[in-house]
Design a protein around this motif. Structure first.
Motif, mmCIF file in Angstrom:
data_model
loop_
_atom_site.group_PDB
_atom_site.id
_atom_site.type_symbol
_atom_site.label_atom_id
_atom_site.label_comp_id
_atom_site.label_asym_id
_atom_site.label_seq_id
_atom_site.Cartn_x
_atom_site.Cartn_y
_atom_site.Cartn_z
ATOM 1 N N LEU A 1 42.060 32.915 32.373
ATOM 2 C CA LEU A 1 41.376 34.088 32.907
ATOM 3 C C LEU A 1 41.346 34.093 34.428
ATOM 4 O O LEU A 1 40.642 34.910 35.030
ATOM 5 C CB LEU A 1 39.938 34.146 32.360
ATOM 6 C CG LEU A 1 39.819 34.459 30.866
ATOM 7 C CD1 LEU A 1 38.386 34.258 30.387
ATOM 8 C CD2 LEU A 1 40.270 35.895 30.583
ATOM 9 N N LEU A 2 42.099 33.194 35.043
ATOM 10 C CA LEU A 2 42.069 33.107 36.502
ATOM 11 C C LEU A 2 42.579 34.394 37.144
ATOM 12 O O LEU A 2 42.022 34.886 38.121
ATOM 13 C CB LEU A 2 42.897 31.918 36.984
ATOM 14 C CG LEU A 2 42.855 31.639 38.489
ATOM 15 C CD1 LEU A 2 41.443 31.289 38.925
ATOM 16 C CD2 LEU A 2 43.814 30.518 38.861
ATOM 17 N N THR A 3 43.633 34.973 36.586
ATOM 18 C CA THR A 3 44.185 36.194 37.155
ATOM 19 C C THR A 3 43.207 37.345 37.042
ATOM 20 O O THR A 3 43.101 38.185 37.950
ATOM 21 C CB THR A 3 45.511 36.563 36.458
ATOM 22 O OG1 THR A 3 46.450 35.503 36.664
ATOM 23 C CG2 THR A 3 46.092 37.847 37.017
ATOM 24 N N VAL A 4 42.472 37.402 35.937
ATOM 25 C CA VAL A 4 41.449 38.444 35.778
ATOM 26 C C VAL A 4 40.430 38.344 36.908
ATOM 27 O O VAL A 4 40.079 39.335 37.550
ATOM 28 C CB VAL A 4 40.754 38.330 34.403
ATOM 29 C CG1 VAL A 4 39.593 39.315 34.307
ATOM 30 C CG2 VAL A 4 41.748 38.572 33.281
ATOM 31 N N TYR A 5 39.964 37.135 37.153
ATOM 32 C CA TYR A 5 38.975 36.941 38.218
ATOM 33 C C TYR A 5 39.560 37.285 39.585
ATOM 34 O O TYR A 5 38.943 38.002 40.378
ATOM 35 C CB TYR A 5 38.481 35.493 38.205
ATOM 36 C CG TYR A 5 37.618 35.126 39.385
ATOM 37 C CD1 TYR A 5 36.347 35.667 39.539
ATOM 38 C CD2 TYR A 5 38.079 34.244 40.370
ATOM 39 C CE1 TYR A 5 35.553 35.343 40.627
ATOM 40 C CE2 TYR A 5 37.282 33.915 41.461
ATOM 41 C CZ TYR A 5 36.024 34.467 41.580
ATOM 42 O OH TYR A 5 35.254 34.148 42.663
ATOM 43 N N GLU A 6 40.760 36.792 39.869
ATOM 44 C CA GLU A 6 41.344 36.974 41.198
ATOM 45 C C GLU A 6 41.681 38.439 41.481
ATOM 46 O O GLU A 6 41.555 38.895 42.619
ATOM 47 C CB GLU A 6 42.609 36.124 41.347
ATOM 48 C CG GLU A 6 42.361 34.622 41.375
ATOM 49 C CD GLU A 6 41.721 34.158 42.677
ATOM 50 O OE1 GLU A 6 41.664 34.964 43.622
ATOM 51 O OE2 GLU A 6 41.270 33.004 42.734
ATOM 52 N N THR A 7 42.118 39.176 40.479
ATOM 53 C CA THR A 7 42.605 40.535 40.725
ATOM 54 C C THR A 7 41.595 41.627 40.443
ATOM 55 O O THR A 7 41.733 42.739 40.966
ATOM 56 C CB THR A 7 43.872 40.814 39.889
ATOM 57 O OG1 THR A 7 43.554 40.668 38.489
ATOM 58 C CG2 THR A 7 44.987 39.852 40.246
ATOM 59 N N LEU A 8 40.576 41.346 39.622
ATOM 60 C CA LEU A 8 39.623 42.390 39.247
ATOM 61 C C LEU A 8 38.221 42.166 39.786
ATOM 62 O O LEU A 8 37.426 43.109 39.864
ATOM 63 C CB LEU A 8 39.547 42.523 37.722
ATOM 64 C CG LEU A 8 40.839 42.894 36.997
ATOM 65 C CD1 LEU A 8 40.606 42.943 35.496
ATOM 66 C CD2 LEU A 8 41.380 44.230 37.489
ATOM 67 N N GLU A 9 37.889 40.930 40.125
ATOM 68 C CA GLU A 9 36.503 40.642 40.477
ATOM 69 C C GLU A 9 36.317 40.105 41.901
ATOM 70 O O GLU A 9 35.412 40.517 42.605
ATOM 71 C CB GLU A 9 35.905 39.613 39.490
ATOM 72 C CG GLU A 9 35.898 40.071 38.043
ATOM 73 C CD GLU A 9 34.937 41.223 37.797
ATOM 74 O OE1 GLU A 9 34.093 41.507 38.672
ATOM 75 O OE2 GLU A 9 35.021 41.838 36.732
ATOM 76 N N ARG A 10 37.153 39.181 42.303
ATOM 77 C CA ARG A 10 36.864 38.393 43.500
ATOM 78 C C ARG A 10 36.687 39.242 44.755
ATOM 79 O O ARG A 10 35.828 38.952 45.597
ATOM 80 C CB ARG A 10 37.959 37.362 43.730
ATOM 81 C CG ARG A 10 37.588 36.318 44.765
ATOM 82 C CD ARG A 10 38.640 35.243 44.866
ATOM 83 N NE ARG A 10 38.179 34.088 45.616
ATOM 84 C CZ ARG A 10 38.895 33.008 45.817
ATOM 85 N NH1 ARG A 10 40.096 32.921 45.286
ATOM 86 N NH2 ARG A 10 38.422 32.000 46.515
ATOM 87 N N ALA A 11 37.470 40.295 44.896
ATOM 88 C CA ALA A 11 37.389 41.107 46.120
ATOM 89 C C ALA A 11 36.303 42.171 46.058
ATOM 90 O O ALA A 11 35.949 42.761 47.086
ATOM 91 C CB ALA A 11 38.742 41.777 46.385
ATOM 92 N N MET A 12 35.751 42.424 44.871
ATOM 93 C CA MET A 12 34.820 43.540 44.720
ATOM 94 C C MET A 12 33.529 43.402 45.535
ATOM 95 O O MET A 12 33.013 44.401 46.045
ATOM 96 C CB MET A 12 34.489 43.746 43.242
ATOM 97 C CG MET A 12 35.592 44.414 42.446
ATOM 98 S SD MET A 12 35.984 46.084 43.010
ATOM 99 C CE MET A 12 34.502 46.955 42.487
ATOM 100 N N PRO A 13 32.939 42.205 45.674
ATOM 101 C CA PRO A 13 31.712 42.132 46.476
ATOM 102 C C PRO A 13 31.868 42.679 47.893
ATOM 103 O O PRO A 13 30.986 43.387 48.390
ATOM 104 C CB PRO A 13 31.401 40.633 46.474
ATOM 105 C CG PRO A 13 31.939 40.138 45.176
ATOM 106 C CD PRO A 13 33.210 40.914 44.987
#
Length: 953
Positions: free
Chosen positions: A537-549
């Protein structure tokens, strides 16, 4: 004197050579992509090792590109416009590569607004003036214009020297004429147009014949060949613009002097720590020593404030590197006595050195209120190792406004002085910051001029891993993963009338509470981050979540402007309408009563009017909720009861609009700017959709006239317009793609009315001249199917009996068999795994699929049908939001993203930018799924600009 030799490395060239030249590599402990980092480090090591002795450089620097937008984009908006974004697994490696450069003791330089080539050209020019011999390590042909008697190039791919002769061999002209030749040739890689039909040989011939580009253009009418003459005369302005695009700047303000590039041995501790963190065992062994000896050396304490100097290629047995956190360390009981209150600047500096050496640390802020966009910073807590933590009080006071006392005489670092020390570390691209719901902290720090990056968010990591299974607040995660219950806020700040702001909390309890937050956050990161790779699930986190904050923090800080006068007038109108409804309701009932009293309403409907079907609540009162009133209003046989129920529904809607919006929004607005700063929640829904509160802007009604009136109060500031960009029927489009429904896909591709097509397929009615009622029924079915609607639910919507509704659904599945297959597959997957997935890999857990209650299981099945569709739509708009700020900046626009409401994004743009901004916004949103996925139906986006939100929608 020793010769002065400067080597300038083209960092981008090294990065992409490392990325494309080696197979993918991930860090074993957590699956982080590190292939480019590994290749980059090996190239640096090889370069330094092979350039020793008399030919060794005296000065060395790596030059990076600071961003996509430069002055060239202002000259020509299509410059590099067709270049795809970097590979998604390369993006998280950029800051690590900069960290690697520093770990090797090499300066890295970049400057916003300019390309790396401009900095290389500038430094080469300055170095020659200072008596240096310069070597540029790059295979970029654009840099050949810099070559002269004292500047040469080394092609790292071919390993060949590039001097004056090699430049002539490449371009047919000497280095001083390369720019003129390139202006004619153009450059397809960078989208430089040049002169149509003129290639490298013709360009060289013309430039050599006429001596320069200016002379050539001046005498272009003399050229005998018609095509060449026309190209030079008709495209003269384009050629001159191309020359400005390819000409490198040699007058860029240098970010640091050349003297600082002096080659020296790296800090062995920093290099050892970096190699250990990256798990580059082979490279560490070649450099000298091994990761095993590095970890063994950790047992020997060292002074982290003292400089360490060891030979780069000597032994590293004494280097102390941060050790991976062991399960025992993570589960060690919290020792509050180990937390420290940092009250002087030297102690702060010492702890920041430890944070930098660790390479990763947790950070948390304490404020004087809950609003991230308006609160004052009271203190900061940090933790760079499990079990440790410090609190830095900055603005504590006593209840009477004086300085607080806690044991010894109170002392705290001046806010400005502390932030000056924190800022470089919080913004350092080579050090990872970890937060829990870090969006809040980003907003707080941003208001003090600090842009925190890079970061991880333990709340979002947990959300990606187990969205739908539990909450993702720190206390809950701590109890779940660490078996520890943190100090509750009310224990230190009080509750009820005794509650106080954190700035009035004494330092001892404040330190225990705040430092624990940082400590627990870091422990959670060590527990949760490796699971992303383990569960793929690393790609999910890196591409969908990490930059959102960062994206949401910027939106929240910007806020959206309201017109208080519009809201006050609406409040008056709603109040008047409520009074009229109340009078009419009293008339219908035959006597006065309290419209807000469920007890009195129940008595009127079920005692006085004796309506059938009434149900009593657990308290013994008649139920009169919205569902009951709607049933009476739509299906009741009592005319007086139906009329009264409709009046009550209207009254409640007016009361909600007045209380929740027109009255409340004025109170939420900043009195100085009249802007509302909502707060977005990233991990509050199971599907990835955002929610907002304080105030909630996601639920303003848009299907009623009154709801749309509220949107008219959201306005653009003077000289600006609001732009609303909305995905059109995105969930139906995704259903067509995910279910592979041929008829629906073709309809969307051909731009056919999807509801009319459905009606035609189901009821055999021609699309042309279709009655609106038939289309309405098809529309209800289309959207109902997305939510796994039952015959009972569809019957309620359409006002038909369950049997007829069941026949509609059966016919629908017969006409579109792929939809039934998709629904069955979703139900099978959730039963087998407990979760379903979006097409981007987000897992949505639905634990009720195994509930004992048949009703709960049925609801879970419907959720399993809808979740992949709604979740994919949420993923797509997140991808668009993440790319949007960069795309607008790259286009040279100042347009700002303000709000996200489901499938809609709202922007504020200067009037002169509106059309250009709309084009960028639509382009980003339409292609947000790329390059990860190519959706088989077009994603259509409708964008409109106006003075207020309603007119723009």
């Amino acid at each position: 004197m020793s010769p002065k030799r400067l080597v300038l490395i083209d960092g981008s060239g090294y990065i992409f050579r490392a990325y494309h030249g080696l197979p993918p590599l991930t860090r074993k402990s957590d699956g982080l992509p590190v292939g480019a980092v590994s290749g980059f480090c090996n190239m640096l090591y090889k370069l330094i090792k092979e350039n020793r002795g008399e030919d060794a450089p005296s000065h060395l620097a790596v030059i990076f590109d600071a961003g996509a937008h430069t002055f060239r984009n202002d000259l020509y908006d299509q410059y590099k416009a067709h270049r795809p974004p970097p590979p998604e697994d390369l993006i998280p490696q950029f800051p690590l590569i900069r960290q690697a450069t520093r770990a090797f003791g090499i300066h890295n330089v970049e400057l916003l607004g300019f390309e790396a080539d401009d900095l290389i050209c500038t430094y080469a020019h300055l170095a020659v003036q200072q008596g240096f011999e310069v070597t540029i390590i790059s295979s970029d042909k654009d840099l050949m214009q810099v070559v002269n008697d004292h500047v040469s190039m080394l092609d790292p791919v071919k390993g060949t020297h590039v001097g004056r002769e090699q430049v002539i061999e490449k371009f047919g002209v000497p280095p001083e004429l390369v720019v003129d030749a390139q202006a004619l040739i153009g450059d397809s890689t960078d989208n430089v147009p040049g002169a149509p039909g003129i290639g490298i040989k013709t360009a060289a011939q013309l430039i050599l014949e006429y001596g320069s580009l200016d002379a050539l253009l001046k005498r272009a009418h003399e050229i005998k060949q018609p095509k060449r003459r026309e190209a030079l005369t008709d495209f003269r302005d384009q050629i001159l613009m191309s020359r400005e695009l390819v000409r490198l700047r040699c007058d860029v303000p240098p970010p640091c002097p050349i003297e600082e590039f002096a080659l020296k041995d790296p800090n062995a501790a920093e290099l050892g720590a970096f190699l250990a963190e990256m798990e580059f065992t082979s490279l560490a062994r070649r450099v000298g020593g091994s990761l095993a000896t590095l970890e063994t050396a950790q047992a020997a304490p060292r002074d982290l404030t003292a400089p360490v100097s060891k030979p780069l290629f000597g032994t590293m047995a004494q280097v102390s590197a941060p050790r991976p956190a062991t399960p025992e360390a993570l589960l060690t009981p919290v020792d509050y006595s180990a937390y420290q209150c940092v009250q002087d600047i030297e102690a702060l500096k010492a702890y920041l050195v430890q944070c930098r050496a660790a390479g990763v640390f947790a950070v948390d802020t304490e404020t004087d209120s809950l609003s991230a966009t308006a609160s004052g910073l009271v203190g900061v807590s940090l933790s760079c190792a499990p079990g440790s933590g410090v609190y830095i009080p900055l603005s504590h006071q006593s209840d009477d406004g004086g300085l607080a006392l806690s044991g010894d005489e109170f002392k705290q670092i001046a806010l400005v002085e502390a932030l000056a020390e924190l800022k470089p570390l919080l913004e350092d691209p080579t050090v990872l910051k970890v937060g829990q719901n870090i969006k809040y902290d980003l907003s707080v720090f941003a208001r003090y001029g600090i842009r925190v990056a890079p970061y991880d968010d333990t709340m979002l990591i947990s959300y990606v891993l187990e969205g739908g299974l539990h909450g993702h607040g720190m206390d809950e995660l701590s109890e779940l993963h660490l078996g520890h219950t943190p100090i509750p806020f009310k224990q230190v700040a009080g509750t009820g009338k005794s509650a106080k702001s954190f700035k009035f909390v004494d330092l001892k309890p404040a330190t225990e509470y705040a430092a624990e937050d940082a400590d627990i956050t870091l422990r959670l990161w060590h527990v949760l981050k490796p699971q992303l790779a383990q569960k793929r699930l690393l790609t999910v986190y890196e591409t969908l979540e990490r930059a959102m904050p960062t994206v949401l923090s910027d939106m929240e800080l910007a806020g959206v402007r309201i017109d208080p006068q519009v809201l006050r007038l609406l409040s008056q109108d709603f109040g008047v309408r409520m009074g009229e409804i109340e009078t009419e309701a009293h008339t219908v009932a035959g006597h006065p009563f309290n419209l807000n009293s469920p007890q009195q309403l129940g008595a009127i409907f079920f005692d006085e009017m004796a309506l059938p079907g009434g149900k009593k609540t657990a308290t013994g009162q008649w139920a009169t909720d919205v569902k009951v009133l709607e049933e009476i209003a739509e299906k009741g046989t009592h005319d007086q009861g139906q009329r009264l129920a409709r009046l009550l529904l209207d009254y409640r809607q007016m009361a909600k609009l007045k209380g929740t919006y027109t009255d409340a929004l004025v109170e939420y607005a900043d009195p100085q700017t009249q802007r509302i700063h909502t707060s977005y929640q990233l991990a509050s829904t199971t599907t990835g959709r955002l929610s907002s509160n304080e105030p909630n802007l996601q639920n303003i009604p848009i299907r009623t006239l009154e709801g749309r009136k509220i949107r008219t109060a959201f306005v653009a500031r003077a000289g600006h317009k609001l732009i609303s960009a909305d995905y059109s029927q995105i969930e139906l489009r995704l259903l067509a793609h995910i279910g592979d429904i041929g008829q629906l896909k073709k309809a969307f591709q051909d731009g056919i009315d999807i509801h009319a097509l459905t009606a035609s397929e189901m009821f055999g009615v021609p699309v042309e001249g279709m009655p609106s009622e038939v289309r309405r029924r098809a529309k209800a079915i289309n959207f109902g199917i997305i939510y796994g609607i039952s015959a009972f639910g569809l019957g309620n919507q359409l006002g038909i009996d369950n049997q007829e509704a069941g026949r509609y659904i059966k016919t629908y599945f017969e006409r579109f068999p792929g939809i039934k297959a998709y629904m069955d597959a979703a139900k099978e997957q959730v039963k087998a795994t407990g979760y379903v997935e979006t097409i981007f890999g987000r897992r949505i857990h639905i634990p009720d699929i195994h509930a004992k209650s048949a009703g709960q299981r049925a609801f879970a099945e419907r959720a399993a049908i809808n979740a992949p569709i709604q979740g994919t739509a949420a993923d797509i708009i997140r991808r668009a939001m993440i790319r949007m700020p960069g795309a607008l900046e790259a286009a040279g626009l100042t347009t700002t993203m303000l709000l996200q409401v489901h499938d809609e994004l709202i922007f504020e743009a200067p009037e002169a930018e509106v059309e250009a901004a709309k084009a960028v916004i639509v382009e980003v949103m339409k292609h947000a799924a790329l390059p990860a996925l190519d959706i088989s139906v077009p994603l259509e986006v409708e964008a409109k600009a106006a003075d207020n939100w309603d007119e723009a929608h």
